[in-house]
Design an enzyme around this catalytic site. Sequence first.
Site: not given
Length: 287
Positions: A73, A109, A132, A135-136, A156-157, A248
């Site tokens: 991507k 996306d 998160g 990429g998404a 995000n982690r 989703g």
Amino acid sequence: MSPATNFLPALTGSFSTPAAGNPTGAMMEAAYDHHGIAARYLNCEVAPQDLGDAVRGAAAMGWLGFNCSLPHKVSVVDHLDELAPSARLIGAVNCAVRRDGRWTGENTDGQGFVASLQEVRDVAGQRVLLLGAGGAARAVAVELALAGAVEIWICNRSVDRAAEIAALVDGSTPARCSVLPWAAPVQVPAGATCLVNATSLGLPGTGTIEVSYAGTEPALIVCDVIPNPPDTAFLRAAREAGKQTLDGRGMLLNQAAINLRLWTGVDPDRQVMGAAMDQAIAGWEHP
Ligand code: NDP
């Protein structure tokens, strides 16, 4: 495009590796059949070192366009002529379109997610906690902001990745965007109207994310980007807390529908594509 009048189909498809688990072709070919579009969708296994040849080959064969999935991507950008504005912001492409002998890279996306959310909730004015920063998540954050979400918190982690997306969205779109610390359970900020899991937690063999729903807005909608299995533990816990949920599948369906429209000019029947998707997902096993 007119129904088949000869034996030469227009070509579309996908370049990725591993490609075997990609169900998109079932949706695309169902729509081509339904609308009488003389086109095929070929799911192609393409290794990273072969991506440039694959793109040049698609041009040589007159393909209308192609999807690219992992791991291409970002690297596919080097093989395209131009990028649509949101793909440029996101820095990644999942759909290439051939126009006047040139490749344009699009990222559908996030558009697919926004279209799916829009079916149940007006995206304009939403205050979104996005979990998160892969990429998404990046695609979803940019498109939510461009569609009128007023505030986005990224959690995000790896905090550095969250900070990078927050700076991008805050600096390049009208939405306010900031980072929230990753915690277990996740704390939903006061005023949030939408919570999105855009991590890969929920795929088979992974865990889930605990969320504290105490004190959250009654209207908070809880979304997951994982299409298979669609009913994740994350969504089940949200329903148990009385929240509306969105799985989703709609994101997968809508990004495919947008891709098909970009290639052929036809706005496809979502019900036809959705039925093909559900059938494909039922037989779809993760590697
Ligand atoms: P990436 O690998 O780019 O990102 C993965 C994300 O998940 C990162 O934020 C990562 O955090 C987080 N993560 C992974 N493991 C853990 C863990 N153990 N604990 C906490 N966080 C974790 O993947 P993508 O962004 O490409 O994909 C994410 C999901 O989106 C996938 O499940 C994919 O199926 C789905 N997807 C759905 C689409 C659809 O059409 N419905 C389209 C595209 C993707 P960290 O940064 O800290 O590593």
